[in-house]
Design an enzyme around this catalytic site. Structure first.
Site, PDB file in Angstrom:
ATOM      1  N   ARG A   1      38.187 166.506  43.625  1.00 32.59           N
ATOM      2  CA  ARG A   1      37.224 165.533  42.843  1.00 32.59           C
ATOM      3  C   ARG A   1      35.868 165.497  43.638  1.00 32.59           C
ATOM      4  NH1 ARG A   1      41.249 160.825  44.598  1.00 32.59           N
ATOM      5  NH2 ARG A   1      42.787 161.042  42.850  1.00 32.59           N
TER       6      ARG A   1
ATOM      7  N   HIS B   1      43.200 153.152  48.139  1.00 35.24           N
ATOM      8  CA  HIS B   1      43.581 153.370  49.563  1.00 35.24           C
ATOM      9  C   HIS B   1      43.651 152.221  50.595  1.00 35.24           C
ATOM     10  CE1 HIS B   1      42.232 157.913  49.417  1.00 35.24           C
ATOM     11  NE2 HIS B   1      43.220 157.850  49.005  1.00 35.24           N
TER      12      HIS B   1
ATOM     13  N   ARG C   1      54.287 149.774  45.044  1.00 33.46           N
ATOM     14  CA  ARG C   1      52.816 150.049  45.205  1.00 33.46           C
ATOM     15  C   ARG C   1      52.198 150.225  43.692  1.00 33.46           C
ATOM     16  NH1 ARG C   1      50.243 155.996  46.430  1.00 33.46           N
ATOM     17  NH2 ARG C   1      47.938 155.265  46.534  1.00 33.46           N
TER      18      ARG C   1
ATOM     19  N   GLU D   1      51.527 153.632  54.900  1.00 33.37           N
ATOM     20  CA  GLU D   1      51.512 152.653  53.665  1.00 33.37           C
ATOM     21  C   GLU D   1      52.746 152.156  53.453  1.00 33.37           C
ATOM     22  OE1 GLU D   1      49.315 156.108  51.830  1.00 33.37           O
ATOM     23  OE2 GLU D   1      48.238 154.855  51.028  1.00 33.37           O
TER      24      GLU D   1
ATOM     25  N   ASN E   1      57.174 153.631  45.223  1.00 33.19           N
ATOM     26  CA  ASN E   1      55.984 154.126  44.431  1.00 33.19           C
ATOM     27  C   ASN E   1      56.478 154.964  43.405  1.00 33.19           C
ATOM     28  OD1 ASN E   1      53.775 155.280  43.868  1.00 33.19           O
ATOM     29  ND2 ASN E   1      53.248 156.158  45.871  1.00 33.19           N
TER      30      ASN E   1
END
Ligand code: AMP
Length: 394
Positions: free
Chosen positions: A236, A177, A88, A379, A7
């Protein structure tokens, strides 16, 4: 064979090396401050963690150090044992509904989508190019956070704005996600022992999203054009009346960039509580009587419950609710509050079972109408599995 899941950020590179198909983790770690000085890396292998300060002018050097660590620690004898590298990618737009080999055409499309993920897609391309240079024989693949959500129908992914915005600027819901929702929904199906299931998967971390998954396919998800939609998150705002944005911009003279920063970095739990974006701090605040922490938590839980409720109706039922990511796996209080509010659906939390952090298990009673589970997300493993299957096909 060895598969790396990576990533790449603009100044970082996270990595996990798996032996496949056994799925054993051989090495993991992160290179930080690449290209900006004072760089270092932390690495975990053979049960040991170490940190080294080292010059990291670019991502290529980071990959070279990673290879050297693998060879020095006798995890591999030569570079050729690394058969695949899965990267990713945050935004795959409407182009990608599955993991792909990182060909020149694919990279071009990822680049084209950079305006939708300006911080992430360009950095990932730097990572792919560096990995290709250092490991030219390994198959490079790209695993998209948005791919799992490409099965949504128009009714779910369109916004009620002029249709030309969709045609001209690709304004629609893409979700995020996806790799996590895919991983936990697959795992949930394995646990249930069937695949014709209706699942509601709650990835609640610093960023947070919920998906409705039917027969292994995403039907709807709470994040939108960007990750700032749906749930209230650490910093957020998630869903709100869009006019709030133009109203406050007019009042304050704020630029779009300034407004974007506030909505992404200074809102959510942090904005409401004024204390922190971290749910542990919110819990602490509540315990010491901070009213705004309590308000933030109540709003946070309410929004999650709203999404679970509407996905229950959308799916016409639900076989299991899954909690994952930082808060979902670890916050005993948040899970209990959510499940208690869902009592009207016949859901009953098992307080003893729920009293754990980061462990895969059922957290509802046997007579609960819908079971809820904690399933720690992985992940990296999902990226490695997808890459491994492409290596086998190659
Ligand atoms: P993630 O984005 O999945 O890494 O999740 C990070 C978030 O998980 C942190 O910001 C915390 O809000 C939350 N978290 C981690 N550990 C705990 C814990 N023990 N209790 C409550 N929340 C936690």
């Amino acid at each position: 064979m060895i598969i790396l899941a990576v990533n790449a950020g603009s100044s970082s590179l996270k990595f996990t090396g798996f032996e496949m198909p056994s799925e054993d983790v051989l090495i993991s770690g992160v290179f930080e401050r690449i290209g900006i000085g004072n760089s270092f890396y932390t690495i975990k292998l053979n049960g040991e963690k170490k940190k080294k300060e080292v010059d990291l002018p670019n991502h290529k050097v980071a990959f070279e150090i990673l290879i050297k660590e693998l060879i020095d620690n006798k995890i591999v004898e030569s570079l050729d044992e690394i058969k695949g590298v899965g990267h990713r990618i945050v935004q795959g737009g409407a182009y990608f509904d599955k993991t792909e080999i990182a060909t020149a055409e694919v990279i071009e499309k990822i680049d084209e989508l950079s305006s939708l993920a300006p911080l992430h897609n360009p950095a990932a391309i730097v990572g792919i190019k560096a990995a290709k240079e250092v490991m030219p024989k390994a198959l490079q693949t790209v695993v998209f956070d948005t791919a799992f959500h490409q099965t949504m129908k128009e009714t779910e992914y369109m916004y009620a704005v002029p249709y030309s915005w969709y045609k001209d600027y690709q304004v629609r819901k893409y979700g995020a996600h996806g790799t996590s929702h895919k991983y936990v929904s697959q795992r949930m199906n394995e646990i249930l022992g069937r695949y014709d299931t209706k699942l509601i998967t709650c990835h609640i971390g610093n960023g947070a999203s919920i998906s409705a998954v039917k027969n292994g396919k995403c039907v709807d998800t709470s994040m939108g054009l960007t990750p700032n939609a749906g749930l209230i998150m650490g910093s957020r705002c998630g869903d709100m009346d869009a006019t709030v944005v133009t109203y406050v911009m007019e009042k304050t003279g704020m630029s779009p960039k300034e407004m974007d920063t506030i909505l992404n970095k200074q809102s959510g739990l942090l904005g409401i509580s004024g204390v922190s974006s971290d749910s542990r701090d919110i819990e602490e605040g509540i315990n010491s009587g901070n009213e705004r922490c309590k308000l933030a938590q109540d709003m946070y839980v309410k929004r999650i419950v709203e999404y679970i409720s509407k996905y229950y109706v959308l799916l016409e039922g639900c076989d299991a609710i899954v909690f994952t990511a930082g808060v979902g796996e670890n916050s005993i209080m948040t899970r209990k509050q959510i499940l208690d509010k869902l009592g009207v659906l016949g859901i009953k939390v098992d307080e003893e079972a729920n009293n754990v952090r980061g462990i895969e298990r059922k957290i509802t009673t046997d007579d609960s109408k819908i079971p809820a589970y904690i399933i720690p997300t992985n992940e990296e493993l999902m990226i490695a599995k997808d890459t491994y299957s492409l290596v086998l096909q190659d």
